[in-house]
Design an enzyme around this catalytic site. Structure first.
Site, PDB file in Angstrom:
ATOM      1  CG  ASP A   1      42.035  42.082  35.728  1.00 32.71           C
ATOM      2  OD1 ASP A   1      42.063  42.728  36.789  1.00 32.71           O
ATOM      3  OD2 ASP A   1      41.014  41.960  35.011  1.00 32.71           O
TER       4      ASP A   1
ATOM      5  CD  GLU B   1      36.606  46.091  42.041  1.00 28.88           C
ATOM      6  OE1 GLU B   1      36.316  46.133  40.828  1.00 28.88           O
ATOM      7  OE2 GLU B   1      37.650  46.564  42.493  1.00 28.88           O
TER       8      GLU B   1
END
Ligand code: PLP
Ligand code: PLP
Lengths: 410, 257, 410, 257
Positions: D61, D50
């Protein structure tokens, strides 16, 4: 109260001759205003549209639980415009000044609160304004100096004497004897020559009127005790007047115990044994002075309590046993402040924190179906330099050092 | 002899157009200097001297005298020392001496004791700027009892009626404050002043002393015929600070032709 | 508003899956509270006993005279406890948190006002509290950091991104996705994923409700225009809601014009042409972003307006033409602040001063028998370091240098 | 070939017990490094990659990836460059590549255009953590239209019903977030996790990828039999930061016996 402004043996007007007519005029204006119901209505209206009156009475649920005694209610003078009860007195005097047609106001200030309040009032009423402030207090309360100046006032640093509140008062009088024609001296507390104690007490009585009504609404009865810090005594007189006629309500004034009552480094005129009767700054009261009548250097972490004299009205109530006097040390004050911030999200001024100290000492021993009121005379924002310093906050220090460096670099 | 009689005697005996009263702050910069200054003053013709007992809150004084008060106290000057010094001085010199101070000094000493003591050491009058008649029931009766002249103060803001009233309490002379404000700044002698001094004259038969801002021969000259006593306050303190004790004599001599 | 939290094309809830259930729970709790009349009553009661509601509406007589146009009224959110309208939202969410049984709150803060308000609420309600604040904002608003810590909160410095409000929001979300079970994220403005905009708007509507009533009492009619500064948009939505149903009242939102709309150094999402539609921080609105969707570095002298997004509700009202958007530059803001201090004795926060700028530009051209309201969202005390700096105050600098030296010396 | 088919083929052809998916942030620290890292990964047996198109607000994140996003943008990385780079990579290597990013990147590019472009450069799926089904009417219909697998995310907080619902929108595989929180912290694989992964398995027939906190062979081992794909995210970014591009190969090799 006699015609000459005595409360028991205390008070009077020991003023230089040059101010005699000025005081006559002031007494008359005050007497007229007091007669005039419209005046008080306008005053209340001003305070409710410009400041935030009635200020709330807050039930301190967490502190009450913490101490496990009587219910603690806090009268929120900190929510006044400019952050303290000083606004009440100042706006009232502003209305009187307008009535007398004067165009300039002067004031002394210790904590800076009264100075900011006066500068604010002057801006609002369009008066010229000069504030006298002791050099030591300027160091302790720098943000307030900045705001006074931005509000358009001239701040004069007083370097005579002990460079604190009493010296600022002397200096304000020296200004007044020079320019009494166009100038009113907005004395900041229930001290000084007649009619100041009576006048300031009258304006501040709005606190007690509200508190009496509020505690009955919220708690359903009068409180057992009412606590207030005492510098000059204006916030204390303000709230006490709501309960003076109710002998079952004990009134407790808390003075600055500084480093302790035996340390010689405090400002307790009535609590403890260091005070004695005297005449200074135009009135007779209990002063911290030596045997020959020279005023002593007082000490308190709270600039607003750091004063040699005390309201003649309170001296009388003390002598008559109507008000009990206690003292809180600097150390106790920091602890009470810390607890109040963490438990209730309230930041009392260092002055106000003195009242919290004494309440905290006693409230656990009062039955849980009783209530006490603490008068939170002001908010602690103004004290950030002192409080951060007292808590020895490292990141604050770093911040100040970095800011300083930034300014040096330019 | 009372102060009033003293003054009459001085006026008549020496045929002066105007008398001079000077001012010192006791213990500032030291009693030793005070001693020298008083000698210079007396030897050069000063007629009366007011000796200020320092107080921590000299509300009616200007910066020079404020600082003198403060320094005197910081040097450790006590009321007891002041009284002792005054006793010595009144013994030494044959002019009238007065005390100037604030009321708390008397109050803490004990009003009765203070008057008794002052009388005993031959002080002729008291100038207490924060003692208005309204507050002075015991003060004025004790002044009468001990025959110490309570010097009353007139101000430009005093009305005619007020002056009359004040005069009724006074003795010795009236201290006419030349202008609004505190000690130590120059006064401008103009029509307004003349009008004021005229009102003072109307209000009392007591001699008139004029003080605040008198610092030069022209000022003294101007007062001749208008007042009986010219009061030199701050000026000599500054003089001693700048040029020392010995400069006082010449200065005093120069004030009157 | 649709079920999914859209206002026109704006809003929604673009949230990571891990928070899906948390949002379900929050939506339900909010919907229930909203249904429950008792909840609002309790809210109003809390705000009137703990804060100072209703906050006054002050007639600014001097400013009115100065500009010679419509009467200027000022809604005094500065008098709230903690000094800004942020208290309204925070206390409301605190009540919801209690209802949901959570024990910990987190918040982002830009100006620090929302952080202080949240720390205060957490102290009052007994919640654990962590505040995320961008490093740049910490420098601008150091006193607020000190108070948050003293109130018992942990302040986390956010060093990612532009180190301002948006990054603090990201960081708060990162905390939330980790500890959603016991933690509620007290978002500080009418932004973020549904139901935040709607919820915050609801709590803030108390401002408009009061203002509508007060202006009719004091002025006898509705105002011609209402001015509010717009960061996220909560104070604006708060007051606007009192007048949305009255199309004759023009609503004016004032954004941060920074160094000017063409400078690229501003935070005007709706005024000017730099904003464009986007999806970030969980919702869709007009953002200051580049062509590829990366958020831009914004600028304002007022930390609380220095934000890339804007309330989806306001974006909708803007699109529909119901709210007019303007921008005030940093320079204009300092001038308006100065004038307001000197003329009225009021010290608006730098954020609030933006609303004053626009009102001052327009009010002289409105008939004298009309009125306008300026929402004074907060007080400027918190901004002392910024304001003193901006006014280049020499004695303040000296003071800071001296304090810094004192700390270095130890 | 669709992503689902790709995965089936990889699984069957190579008879792997578990597949490996890795993660890179495009433009961090540079496309040059990205190029080297991808090569190391592919050559050492990674099955899917990815590629994160950096976004200024990477809300889901953790700090390592946040910083990588930020640095990439500060280096001037653009979406256009990312697409170009992706085209080159999918040309070069014969494994499935996915884009990971936040929705605003698609939104500003134009959703339709983005799908079209991604399809054109042979991207197999999209992971967009801030795109829940509720907001994705056009997103999901375009994913179908362009046959790009919209990777759905399961979280430990998802209910069974919610998982079923999500699975209905998904294709390719399901990304099972191993724990609450953001990327980059260790996950503890315990009963709670087993229970969670069991629930995931129940909810869908799609392959399960497990990510967040997988950083060592033991983690991968643990997932064998429970999940189909182990996702290595933050770990390789840290590795490249500390030990350079060439360390990646050995690390990847070591993850599976
Ligand atoms: C907040 C506050 N409380 C109390 C005081 C003490 O004054 P008083 O005794 O007149 O209320 C001051 C004086 O500045 C003050 O600022
Ligand atoms: C005093 C004040 N006004 C306004 C704002 C801007 O926020 P909002 O637009 O949500 O009212 C802030 C934000 O911190 C603030 O502190």
């Amino acid at each position: 109260m006699s015609n000459k402004g005595y409360f028991g043996q205390w008070g009077g007007a020991f003023i230089p001759e040059v101010l005699f007519e000025t005081f006559q005029e002031l007494k008359e204006a005050f007497a007229e205003a007091r007669q005039d119901e419209q005046f008080w209505r306008e005053y209340v209206n001003l305070m409710s549209t410009y400041s935030c009156r009635p200020t709330p009475l807050t039930f301190a649920e967490n502190l009450t639980r913490h101490f496990g005694g009587a219910r603690i209610y806090i009268k929120r003078e900190d929510l006044n415009h400019t952050g303290a009860h000083k606004a009440n007195n100042v706006m009232g005097q502003g209305m009187l000044v307008k009535r007398m047609g004067k165009k300039r106001v002067i004031a002394e200030t210790g904590a800076g609160q009264h100075g900011v309040a006066t500068a604010t009032m002057a801006a609002k009423f369009g008066f010229e304004c000069t504030i006298y402030m002791g050099e030591e207090d300027i160091m302790r309360q720098r943000p307030n100096v900045f705001w006074m100046e931005k509000l358009g006032a001239t701040v004069v640093t007083v370097t005579s004497g002990t460079r604190t509140l009493k010296d600022a008062i002397n200096e304000a009088f020296r200004d007044w004897v020079t320019r009494m024609d166009d100038t009113h001296y907005v004395l900041g507390t229930v001290c000084g020559p007649h009619p100041f104690p009576e006048m300031v007490a009258w304006f501040q009585s709005i606190i007690g009127q509200e508190a009496n009504r509020q505690i009955q609404e919220q708690f359903g009865a009068l409180p057992d005790r009412v606590y207030a810090c005492v510098g000059g005594g204006s916030n204390a007189m303000g709230i006490f007047q709501g309960f003076l006629d109710h002998p079952e309500v004990e009134l407790v004034g808390v003075e600055a115990g500084g480093r302790g009552l035996d340390s010689g480094r405090h400002a307790s005129r009535l609590a403890g044994t260091d005070g004695s009767a005297g005449v200074a700054q135009g009135y007779k009261t209990m002063f911290l002075q030596n045997d020959e009548g020279q005023m002593q250097d007082t000490h308190s972490v709270a600039a607003g309590l750091d004063y040699v004299g005390v309201s003649p009205i309170l001296a009388d109530l003390w002598e008559k046993g109507r008000v009990r006097f206690e003292a809180a040390t600097d150390e106790e004050v920091m602890a009470a402040l810390d607890l109040t911030m963490k438990k209730e999200g309230l930041i009392p001024a260092l002055e106000s924190s003195h009242a919290f100290v004494q309440a905290f000492k006693e409230v656990g021993d009062i039955e849980t179906d009783k209530a006490v009121i603490i008068n939170m005379s002001g908010r602690g924002d103004k004290d950030i330099f002192t409080i951060a310093h007292a808590f020895d906050d490292p990141s604050w220090k770093e911040f100040i050092i970095a800011k300083g460096d930034e300014y040096v670099a330019r | 002899m009372s102060l009033a009689e003293d003054i009459k005697q001085i006026q008549s005996k020496q045929d002066k157009k105007i008398l001079l009263m000077t001012h010192i702050v006791l213990g500032y910069p030291s009693f030793e200097v005070n001693r020298g200054v008083v000698r210079q003053m007396v030897e050069n013709g000063v007629d009366l001297i007011e000796m200020q007992i320092p107080f921590s809150e000299p509300m009616a004084d200007g910066p020079v005298i404020v600082k003198a008060n403060q320094d005197a106290l910081e040097n450790g000057t006590t009321v007891a020392q002041c009284l002792e010094f005054a006793a010595e001085i009144t013994e030494t010199y044959d002019i009238p001496f007065l005390f100037m101070t604030y009321y708390n000094i008397l109050f803490k000493y004990g009003e009765e004791d203070f008057f008794k003591k002052a009388k005993k050491i031959n002080i002729k009058g008291l100038i207490v700027p924060d003692m208005p008649p309204e507050e002075g029931e015991t003060y004025f009766s004790r002044a009468r009892k001990y025959e110490l002249a309570p010097i009353m103060i007139f101000a430009p803001t005093s009305t005619n009626a007020r002056m009359k009233n004040l005069a009724g309490y006074g003795d010795g002379f009236i201290y006419c404050v030349a202008r609004k404000g505190v000690t130590g700044t120059q006064t401008s002698f103009d029509d307004e002043f003349n009008n004021y001094i005229g009102r003072c004259r109307q209000a009392t038969d007591l001699p008139l002393a004029v003080g605040f801002g008198i610092s030069a021969r022209e000022d003294v000259d101007y007062l001749i015929g208008k007042a009986d006593i010219a009061v030199i306050g701050t000026k000599t303190i500054k003089l001693v600070e700048k040029k020392g004790v010995d400069s006082v004599g010449l200065f005093i001599k120069g004030l009157r032709r």
